[in-house]
Write an enzyme that holds these catalytic residues in place. Structure first.
Site, mmCIF file in Angstrom:
data_model
loop_
_atom_site.group_PDB
_atom_site.id
_atom_site.type_symbol
_atom_site.label_atom_id
_atom_site.label_comp_id
_atom_site.label_asym_id
_atom_site.label_seq_id
_atom_site.Cartn_x
_atom_site.Cartn_y
_atom_site.Cartn_z
ATOM 1 N N GLU A 32 -30.500 -0.599 -3.959
ATOM 2 C CA GLU A 32 -31.393 -1.165 -2.936
ATOM 3 C C GLU A 32 -32.871 -1.118 -3.314
ATOM 4 O O GLU A 32 -33.704 -0.585 -2.574
ATOM 5 C CB GLU A 32 -31.171 -0.476 -1.587
ATOM 6 C CG GLU A 32 -29.770 -0.716 -1.048
ATOM 7 C CD GLU A 32 -29.605 -0.378 0.427
ATOM 8 O OE1 GLU A 32 -30.537 0.198 1.029
ATOM 9 O OE2 GLU A 32 -28.548 -0.701 0.994
ATOM 10 N N GLU A 71 -21.646 -1.314 -0.422
ATOM 11 C CA GLU A 71 -21.804 -0.574 0.842
ATOM 12 C C GLU A 71 -21.570 -1.530 2.000
ATOM 13 O O GLU A 71 -21.930 -2.704 1.931
ATOM 14 C CB GLU A 71 -23.205 0.042 0.990
ATOM 15 C CG GLU A 71 -23.432 1.278 0.163
ATOM 16 C CD GLU A 71 -24.814 1.895 0.341
ATOM 17 O OE1 GLU A 71 -25.334 1.868 1.482
ATOM 18 O OE2 GLU A 71 -25.360 2.387 -0.653
HETATM 19 C C1 BG6 Z 1 -28.041 2.070 2.498
HETATM 20 C C2 BG6 Z 1 -28.302 3.166 1.519
HETATM 21 O O1 BG6 Z 1 -29.229 1.420 2.731
HETATM 22 O O2 BG6 Z 1 -27.661 2.398 3.787
HETATM 23 C C3 BG6 Z 1 -27.643 4.486 1.849
HETATM 24 O O3 BG6 Z 1 -27.983 2.768 0.211
HETATM 25 C C4 BG6 Z 1 -27.738 4.734 3.340
HETATM 26 O O4 BG6 Z 1 -28.258 5.477 1.091
HETATM 27 C C5 BG6 Z 1 -26.998 3.618 4.061
HETATM 28 O O5 BG6 Z 1 -27.263 5.988 3.753
HETATM 29 C C6 BG6 Z 1 -26.961 3.780 5.560
HETATM 30 O O6 BG6 Z 1 -28.260 3.912 6.065
HETATM 31 P P1 BG6 Z 1 -28.662 5.136 6.970
HETATM 32 O O7 BG6 Z 1 -30.117 4.980 7.172
HETATM 33 O O8 BG6 Z 1 -27.891 5.000 8.220
HETATM 34 O O9 BG6 Z 1 -28.302 6.368 6.220
#
Ligand code: BG6
Length: 470
Positions: A165, A370
């Protein structure tokens, strides 16, 4: 398009899930690991420090055994740069190498393909102190770190992701704990200079991988989600194009084609924020070729025309308040989409649209690295966790991914966030994403015991049926 017959997921489809080192491992200063920016940041009030997390560092064997029980074909994890190089450069820490050696070997023992993210939000504090990515030297520092990883793990690891990201690092560095104090008045210029160095570092890392490990594959891993216009007013369409370019295409145009997206360049020029590009940089960008596109997807965003005032700068509804761009677009609520318990818009159809858009622009195979739902889970007395809301979220996204495959998109893997509960970027432990529940609270570590959530059994069935039984 309505589809009467669905294409199946490819037979060798990589089902699995993801984590990142600083959010899951804990042991943050153990076995000679150096501090990263995550270890020195001030965590948001009311949220846990990142010293224990899910204690994966000590329990990875048990965790990978649970992943194997779910039938994982891959496990995506990141390497903590400061476990390998405590100072970011210089002396290698043999204990760091040994840890990832064993983690990789444990995956392979279960026939789980290890997918390595080289860098996930955790720049060495020592390099940050010197100025982080703002220095030209950061490019070679990153490439040297990559050389070490390729040399040590390349005999067993086939899939590599460069930078997790990078677009969120540029746009949300404050919320992610990765921003450096503004070094001058032109913050935009500073951000995009850092960004240029990261793009160059990525290009060099991809070239080096192909040289050192001809059988391995590498790709970028930005967070890509399609931007919608609020209405069909032409000014809103232009605003959506602007934000799509700044948020999404800048990163993929460079990784795949080696060019700066023209809209973004023009915007930077208008704001006196063009990065310094040295002779030879763009040749390197052009020569570097990813083998695939990895991307993270949580939900789309919607924008409208910006009147150019300060009110357009941030979106208070998004994490940490997203940074907007006056005169380019203004964030707005979609209004048609349900929200997660943490206020994120849920848009499975937007996932299909995003897959289609990426594929039609770049024609490269894609892996989703993700996707997932952050929610408050409850551990019942009998050890069960009824996370039907997570199952619903994932099911709908997998359905849409299959439709995208039917549309003609090439997708070879799905690696939702997260394999196991871990610490969120800035909303603590209570925001859980995993298939495996970790018994701890925000400040009470309890026994850190692992429990199988309902989504664990559901995902196992999905994998066993190669996505047929949702
Ligand atoms: C992504 C990241 O943006 O989202 C992760 O690569 C992150 O590191 C995930 O944990 C979820 O976001 P958040 O802010 O809910 O942890």
């Amino acid at each position: 398009m309505k589809c009467s017959t669905l294409k199946p997921f490819p037979a060798d489809f990589l089902w699995g899930a993801s984590t990142s080192a600083y959010q899951v491992e804990g042991a943050n200063l153990e076995d000679n690991k150096g501090p990263s920016v995550q270890d020195i940041k001030k965590v948001p009030e009311g949220t846990s420090e990142l010293d224990v997390c899910a204690d994966h560092y000590h329990r990875y064997k048990e965790d990978i055994a649970l992943m194997a029980e779910m039938g994982f074909k891959e496990y995506r994890f990141s390497v903590a740069w400061t476990r390998i190089l405590p100072e970011g450069t210089g002396k290698i820490n043999p204990k760091g190498i040994a840890f990832y050696d064993d983690l990789i070997n444990t995956c392979l023992q279960y026939k789980i393909e290890p997918i390595i993210t080289i860098f996930h939000f955790d720049l060495p504090a020592a390099l940050n102190e010197k100025g982080g990515w703002s220095r030209r030297e950061s490019v070679d520092e990153f490439v040297e770190y990559c050389r070490i990883l390729y040399g040590h793990f390349g005999d067993r690891v086939k899939y590599w992701l460069t930078i997790n990201e990078q677009n969120m690092l540029a746009m949300l560095g404050d919320a992610l704990g990765t921003s450096r104090p503004a070094a001058g008045t032109n913050r935009l210029k500073q951000i995009y200079q850092d960004n240029h160095h990261m793009l160059l570092a990525q290009a060099k890392a991809m070239k080096l991988l192909h040289k050192m490990l001809p059988g391995a594959k590498v790709g970028p891993a930005p967070n890509i989600s399609l931007i919608y216009p609020k209405t069909c007013k032409p000014a809103d369409i232009l605003a959506a194009q602007n934000f799509n370019a700044i948020r999404n295409w800048l990163y993929l145009d460079m990784a795949v084609w080696g060019i700066y997206n023209p809209l973004v360049l023009s915007w930077l020029e208008q704001n006196d924020a063009l990065p310094e590009i040295l002779p030879g940089d763009m040749e390197i960008m052009k020569e570097a070729k990813p083998d695939f596109i990895a991307f993270n997807y949580y939900g789309t965003s919607t924008v409208e025309a910006s009147d150019g005032t300060e009110k357009d700068i941030s979106d208070p509804s998004a994490r940490g308040g997203r940074i907007g761009a006056p005169g380019m677009y203004a964030f707005t609520k979609n209004g048609t989409l349900p929200l997660s318990p943490f206020g994120w818009e849920i848009d499975p159809e937007g996932f299909r649209a995003t897959l289609r858009e990426i594929y039609s622009r770049y024609h490269l195979p894609m892996i989703v690295t993700e996707n997932g739902l952050g929610a408050y889970d409850r551990l019942e007395e009998d050890g069960s966790v009824h996370d039907d809301y997570r199952i619903d979220y994932l099911r709908e996204h997998i359905r849409q991914m299959r439709l995208a495959i039917t549309d003609g998109c090439e997708v070879f893997g799905y690696s939702p966030w997260s394999a196991i509960d871990l610490v969120s970027t800035h909303e603590g432990v209570v925001k859980r994403y995993g298939f495996i529940y970790v018994n701890r609270d925000e400040f009470d570590l309890k026994d850190l015991k692992r429990y199988r959530k309902d989504s664990f059994y559901w995902y196992k069935k999905v994998i066993a049926s190669n996505g047929e039984d949702l």
